[in-house]
Design an enzyme around this catalytic site. Sequence first.
Site, PDB file in Angstrom:
ATOM      1  N   LYS A 106     -29.273 -12.036  -7.732  1.00 52.96           N
ATOM      2  CA  LYS A 106     -29.939 -10.735  -7.799  1.00 52.96           C
ATOM      3  C   LYS A 106     -29.391  -9.911  -6.639  1.00 52.96           C
ATOM      4  O   LYS A 106     -29.742 -10.121  -5.486  1.00 52.96           O
ATOM      5  CB  LYS A 106     -31.450 -10.903  -7.685  1.00 52.96           C
ATOM      6  CG  LYS A 106     -32.191  -9.583  -7.887  1.00 52.96           C
ATOM      7  CD  LYS A 106     -33.688  -9.824  -8.030  1.00 52.96           C
ATOM      8  CE  LYS A 106     -34.435  -8.560  -8.403  1.00 52.96           C
ATOM      9  NZ  LYS A 106     -34.247  -7.458  -7.466  1.00 52.96           N
TER      10      LYS A 106
ATOM     11  N   ASP B 256       0.822  -1.210   0.000  1.00 60.13           N
ATOM     12  CA  ASP B 256       0.000   0.000   0.000  1.00 60.13           C
ATOM     13  C   ASP B 256       0.859   1.263   0.000  1.00 60.13           C
ATOM     14  O   ASP B 256       0.540   2.248  -0.661  1.00 60.13           O
ATOM     15  CB  ASP B 256      -0.908   0.033   1.226  1.00 60.13           C
ATOM     16  CG  ASP B 256      -1.935  -1.079   1.185  1.00 60.13           C
ATOM     17  OD1 ASP B 256      -1.922  -1.855   0.193  1.00 60.13           O
ATOM     18  OD2 ASP B 256      -2.736  -1.187   2.129  1.00 60.13           O
TER      19      ASP B 256
ATOM     20  N   GLU C 251       3.717   1.762  -1.227  1.00 65.32           N
ATOM     21  CA  GLU C 251       4.299   1.984  -2.547  1.00 65.32           C
ATOM     22  C   GLU C 251       3.253   2.630  -3.459  1.00 65.32           C
ATOM     23  O   GLU C 251       3.542   3.551  -4.219  1.00 65.32           O
ATOM     24  CB  GLU C 251       4.694   0.619  -3.121  1.00 65.32           C
ATOM     25  CG  GLU C 251       5.695   0.682  -4.230  1.00 65.32           C
ATOM     26  CD  GLU C 251       7.111   0.481  -3.718  1.00 65.32           C
ATOM     27  OE1 GLU C 251       7.325   0.562  -2.480  1.00 65.32           O
ATOM     28  OE2 GLU C 251       8.005   0.256  -4.535  1.00 65.32           O
ATOM     29  N   TYR C 252       2.042   2.127  -3.359  1.00 64.40           N
ATOM     30  CA  TYR C 252       0.949   2.695  -4.152  1.00 64.40           C
ATOM     31  C   TYR C 252       0.764   4.167  -3.777  1.00 64.40           C
ATOM     32  O   TYR C 252       0.663   5.040  -4.642  1.00 64.40           O
ATOM     33  CB  TYR C 252      -0.352   1.915  -3.908  1.00 64.40           C
ATOM     34  CG  TYR C 252      -1.511   2.446  -4.728  1.00 64.40           C
ATOM     35  CD1 TYR C 252      -1.704   2.024  -6.038  1.00 64.40           C
ATOM     36  CD2 TYR C 252      -2.391   3.383  -4.206  1.00 64.40           C
ATOM     37  CE1 TYR C 252      -2.736   2.520  -6.803  1.00 64.40           C
ATOM     38  CE2 TYR C 252      -3.429   3.892  -4.964  1.00 64.40           C
ATOM     39  CZ  TYR C 252      -3.602   3.454  -6.267  1.00 64.40           C
ATOM     40  OH  TYR C 252      -4.630   3.956  -7.025  1.00 64.40           O
ATOM     41  N   ASP C 253       0.755   4.419  -2.464  1.00 64.07           N
ATOM     42  CA  ASP C 253       0.568   5.800  -2.008  1.00 64.07           C
ATOM     43  C   ASP C 253       1.654   6.703  -2.561  1.00 64.07           C
ATOM     44  O   ASP C 253       1.402   7.844  -2.933  1.00 64.07           O
ATOM     45  CB  ASP C 253       0.603   5.870  -0.480  1.00 64.07           C
ATOM     46  CG  ASP C 253      -0.604   5.171   0.128  1.00 64.07           C
ATOM     47  OD1 ASP C 253      -1.570   4.912  -0.628  1.00 64.07           O
ATOM     48  OD2 ASP C 253      -0.568   4.866   1.325  1.00 64.07           O
TER      49      ASP C 253
ATOM     50  N   CYS D 119     -21.047  -3.829  33.797  1.00 61.61           N
ATOM     51  CA  CYS D 119     -21.130  -4.315  35.169  1.00 61.61           C
ATOM     52  C   CYS D 119     -19.742  -4.183  35.767  1.00 61.61           C
ATOM     53  O   CYS D 119     -18.748  -4.553  35.151  1.00 61.61           O
ATOM     54  CB  CYS D 119     -21.575  -5.766  35.163  1.00 61.61           C
ATOM     55  SG  CYS D 119     -21.212  -6.616  36.698  1.00 61.61           S
TER      56      CYS D 119
HETATM   57  S1  IVH Z   1     -30.801  -7.295 -15.109  1.00 60.93           S
HETATM   58  C1  IVH Z   1     -33.188  -6.039 -18.492  1.00 60.93           C
HETATM   59  N1  IVH Z   1     -29.348  -8.578 -13.379  1.00 60.93           N
HETATM   60  O1  IVH Z   1     -32.902  -5.933 -10.022  1.00 60.93           O
HETATM   61  C2  IVH Z   1     -32.770  -6.511 -17.171  1.00 60.93           C
HETATM   62  N2  IVH Z   1     -30.801  -6.870 -12.581  1.00 60.93           N
HETATM   63  O2  IVH Z   1     -34.170  -5.350 -12.584  1.00 60.93           O
HETATM   64  C3  IVH Z   1     -32.199  -5.435 -16.360  1.00 60.93           C
HETATM   65  N3  IVH Z   1     -30.652  -6.501 -10.164  1.00 60.93           N
HETATM   66  O3  IVH Z   1     -33.134  -2.726  -9.778  1.00 60.93           O
HETATM   67  C4  IVH Z   1     -31.745  -5.865 -15.020  1.00 60.93           C
HETATM   68  N4  IVH Z   1     -29.128  -8.025  -9.772  1.00 60.93           N
HETATM   69  O4  IVH Z   1     -30.715  -3.313 -10.249  1.00 60.93           O
HETATM   70  C5  IVH Z   1     -30.264  -7.619 -13.557  1.00 60.93           C
HETATM   71  N5  IVH Z   1     -27.978  -9.799 -11.949  1.00 60.93           N
HETATM   72  C6  IVH Z   1     -28.880  -8.834 -12.151  1.00 60.93           C
HETATM   73  C7  IVH Z   1     -29.385  -8.058 -11.086  1.00 60.93           C
HETATM   74  C8  IVH Z   1     -30.354  -7.084 -11.350  1.00 60.93           C
HETATM   75  C9  IVH Z   1     -29.875  -7.093  -9.228  1.00 60.93           C
HETATM   76  C10 IVH Z   1     -31.621  -5.431  -9.869  1.00 60.93           C
HETATM   77  C11 IVH Z   1     -31.590  -4.260 -10.771  1.00 60.93           C
HETATM   78  C12 IVH Z   1     -32.997  -3.715 -10.754  1.00 60.93           C
HETATM   79  C13 IVH Z   1     -33.796  -4.876 -10.285  1.00 60.93           C
HETATM   80  C14 IVH Z   1     -34.777  -5.275 -11.354  1.00 60.93           C
END
Ligand code: IVH
Length: 694
Positions: A135, A47, A49-51, A449
């Site tokens: 997701k 780190d 070095e990076y700095d 306590c």
């Molecule tokens: S695809 C056309 N992939 O879910 C499709 N969305 O979309 C566009 N989200 O608020 C979205 N993980 O931010 C996609 N692996 C993923 C995702 C993802 C989370 C969220 C996205 C959006 C919501 C609905």
Amino acid sequence: MPPSVPPVHDLFSHAAQPDLTYFVELKRNLHAHAHRYYVLDDPQIPDAEYDRLFQELQAIEFAHPEWLTPDSPTQRVGGRPLDAFVSVRHAVPMLSIRTETDTEASGAENFDARARRELGLDESASPIAYVAEPKFDGLAMSLRYEQGVLVKAATRGDGEMGEDVTQNIRTIGQIPLRLPAKVPSVLEVRGEVYMRRDDFEALNAKQRERGLKTFVNTRNAAAGAVRQLDPSIAAQRPLSFFAYGLGEVTAVQSGGPSFETHFEMLQTLKSWGFPVSALVQVAQGATELVAYYQSIGQQRDGLGFDIDGVVYKVNSRELQRRMGFVTREPRWAVAHKFPAQEQLTTVLGIEVQVGRTGKLTPVAKLAPVFVGGVTVTNATLHNEDEARRKDVRVGDTVIVRRAGDVIPEVVSVLLDKRVADAPQFTMPHICPVCGSAAVREEDEADYRCTGGLFCSAQRKQAILHFAQRRAVEIEGLGDKLVDQLVDAKVIHTLPDLYRLGFTALANLDRMADKSAQNIVAALEKSKQTTLPRFLFGLGIRHVGEATAKALAKHFGQLDTIMDATLEQLLEVDDVGPIVAQSLRTFFDQRHNREVVEQLRACGVTWPEGPPAPVTAKLLSGKTFVITGTLPTMGRDEAKDLIEAAGGKVAGSVSKKTTFVVAGAEAGSKLTKAQELGVAVLDEAGLMELLNDGA
Ligand code: IVH
């Protein structure tokens, strides 16, 4: 293999007289190092070095303001606070996604059946290739690059218009500010900005310490950071990013990157420096989607970040085009949710628990509720201020949240459901276990306590702490048994554990002979331990596992640690004044030293390392390069020894190298050392240096 970054030493010779070529090279190197650090988690240089490189770049930019560009690594933080965010129109709308709420795996089958129908595939057709992704539970972001430079970051907003949050997004180390040559001249990358759970916990701990409002969950914390008007505050809120799609992209020339499938597109984004989750997979047909849903569901708690489901996408971009959209949602993708991590329940009571260090913690006792995959009956209210802020009262209806292996929390109270006259909770001023005074020191959030080991609650916790898996590990010694042993006054202090015979154990209520035998065997086994485990197990305030490891590595032996002065303790990495003082206070108490002595007398033992150098940091300021095979020790071992003595170990030889430690079959590094006139040591020479000083 991550791309290799040219050694930094070669750059320094130019530093006095910076020319544009050198400047561009320096910037490129900093980008590459930042990528290795933030995205690949595999830094190549220390780190410091990076700095140094970073400061050098700042100095050149100061001298040549005309060279400063918005993609410079120095420009991540620096903007002024805004009055409001500016609206921006998305070049390509940010779509939403259809949600499959059926939390059974059959949700995946529904989607596959629909997709096959829409594509006109009959039973005999082969399975559709999908990409399955987590997701991520954060907020959607569109990153616009023009000529490879990040020019705009915008939130989703209503899908058509979002907010320009470029200043804040620049502070996210994982997001590249510039891309390699040959990317399309306009490229919009879409993905999720989120906060890791450990970063979230640390942020909330800091907020709590400062008496500020805590964040409800990682998504709110991330959204709050992104929508901070002051970028210097946003910069202190650690955010992360995963790419999962594209917005506007100018036509890709032939021979350019292939975007034929969604999966290839993600791999290309990855090769350009964007973080893409390693959990993203190609899945064939419904069967593999179902398997993915189940597998990610099982991994969910252990992930470093929150997810609220998985997303399935048709892999072929051609098929995606054929399937098209309904209103604002693509037909080729679906989100498949997991069971919720927030639920409603009622508060049956508020109890105050006493921890190992005497800390009093108010805990809400809840009507059992299934949330985040487990049945929750307790939720911590942390401390007096937090309990007051949330104002949880007996009888209240509350939202509880449990994400990952994080302790369940009361998120908020539904005030309109509060029963009339429910009294406010107040912290007791005496310990509910031993009746000693409980006091809250100035500048501290917690009541403690004052009973010390007189308090049976503290005694019990101290024993459980010592016995836990990450300490000396006494298998089978759980809270029920410790309660029994302490309440029956069979054990008072840690060493009493090792004086327990089979008979004393077998005489306890509900203790079978076989179980008693197992405990005796587990106690015996726990006697062979390691210094870090033992030290951690003592339960010294502020000495967690990492600190215990650092202390053991630095000092090698327990006696040296027990006798170290504050100054010597402060020389250990990660040990600050609070930890050093806590160690001194602990070992200055005679009874604590006696506990250590008695444990040793009972046969608890661990291998001790080499004694620490008398004047620690013997080698500070000296840089070593190790090459070839050393006769007796491994390179890691040599590195540990050098670092423990304050020296640095680098990967390549330059004029700045103090010593090259060479073993058998040393190659180009040795030659380079000889060319540059750098001193060369063998293993014996290194040991001499470590023992005598240089
Ligand atoms: S695809 C056309 N992939 O879910 C499709 N969305 O979309 C566009 N989200 O608020 C979205 N993980 O931010 C996609 N692996 C993923 C995702 C993802 C989370 C969220 C996205 C959006 C919501 C609905």
